[in-house]
Design an enzyme around this catalytic site. Sequence first.
Site, short mmCIF file in Angstrom:
data_model
loop_
_atom_site.label_atom_id
_atom_site.label_comp_id
_atom_site.label_asym_id
_atom_site.label_seq_id
_atom_site.Cartn_x
_atom_site.Cartn_y
_atom_site.Cartn_z
N GLY A 1 -15.98 6.54 19.37
CA GLY A 1 -15.32 7.25 18.27
C GLY A 1 -14.55 6.30 17.37
CB ALA A 2 -14.95 2.67 16.68
CB CYS B 1 -0.94 0.00 1.20
SG CYS B 1 -0.11 -0.10 2.80
CG ASN B 2 2.71 2.88 3.02
OD1 ASN B 2 1.83 3.70 2.77
ND2 ASN B 2 2.87 2.36 4.21
N GLY C 1 -13.66 7.42 13.81
CA GLY C 1 -12.79 8.58 13.63
C GLY C 1 -11.39 8.17 13.24
CD GLU D 1 6.14 -1.83 7.47
OE1 GLU D 1 5.19 -2.57 7.74
OE2 GLU D 1 6.27 -1.22 6.41
CG ASP D 2 7.55 -7.03 13.06
OD1 ASP D 2 8.78 -7.04 12.94
OD2 ASP D 2 6.96 -6.99 14.16
CD GLN E 1 3.71 -5.70 2.88
OE1 GLN E 1 4.61 -4.88 3.09
NE2 GLN E 1 2.43 -5.36 2.92
CB SER F 1 8.70 1.11 6.84
OG SER F 1 9.00 -0.10 6.18
#
Length: 385
Positions: free
Chosen positions: A192-193, A55-56, A195, A117-118, A123, A112
């Site tokens: 606020g889930a 995605c990045n 948000g 990050e793992d 990936q 990253s």
Amino acid sequence: MGRKSETMFCISISFKKTPVSIRQQFAFSKEEQKRFLSFLWNSGGITGGVVLSTCNRSEIYVTGRKGALEAVENALSRLKDIDKEQIKTYCLFYSGKKAVRHLFRVACGLDSMVMGEDEILRQVKEAYQLSSENGFTNGEINIIFQGALHFAKQSKSETRLSSTPISIGTLTANAVEEYFLDKCQNTVLVIGATGKIGSIVAKDLIAKGISVIGTRRRKHQGEEIFLSSYENIVWVDFDKRYDYVPQADAVISATSSPHYTLTRREFEKRSEGKEYLLIDLAVPYDIDKEIGKKEGITLYDIDYFESLSRKNNNIKMAELGKAEGLLEECLEEVLKNLYVRRFKMHMSGEEPEEWYYKMIFYLKDVLGSDEFLHVLDKLEKKRDG
């Protein structure tokens, strides 16, 4: 040797330089990865390749001669219908040692958005396996990618980059997980889930196997629909939040509401003397601080997690130097293994005496990769007359 041998190249497009709308054009499904590499392979533009798509970032690693990068650009333009000017504007280009170093940084999470990050290691491994299983790798690719994966695993075991979270969402989920240890409790009410912060926290909690009751508002319906694909989440209206306090063992509030989401009087009516973990991630505060004075109540606010995030970031910065040093050590070994492979390939058809190869491996041990390559080039030229 360097002029005659294949080289690794990388074309990279990532969050560092490119908005999501452009990155999406460069994204590859697994089937697209195979078709893309097959096209390059059959056209003779490359001798090996791996496509990494997350995605990045989307990155294309290939080995080949001088024209390999141009072949990749042409394939992107033809198969992905991307204008070449756009490729030159947004992509980063690496070759040789810089391309190998870049892969090492990517594989261990040093490149990253969230350092260390793992997920990226998995990936990279899957991208390499897909290429290998479909016959698009070679000796050069294998040495480089196996070296990068080995380094990434070593970095994770010998440094604290991956084990030191700095995001508020991850730190919050970790605090809840720790609170639930040795307790027969597993439900969190996230006010606020839908948000920005609340949705991240909800996802992190669900990833840990924790059940979530999330409050919703109509203006965040898109995030609600996305989160609904997860198991372990139940949606309730914001106005009925107090009705679900008895079902929860922890409450997290992360809204932009101008008023309290939990007040002491209303909370006490529903809490029935239970122990609770309360986490207030809002600015200004969402939860009445008077609730935190009650026995059996643990209350953390955003200041607590921001302080923890800064502390962990300092730890990461200290570990970064260690990881960078380890990277250079592993990179040197992989590069020298590549140079030995290339040298042996150049010697094909000849069988030097045993002492000759002993000398080569001695030089490999005592010289840096640049010096070692220089010596091998000299030896080749001398044997070529």
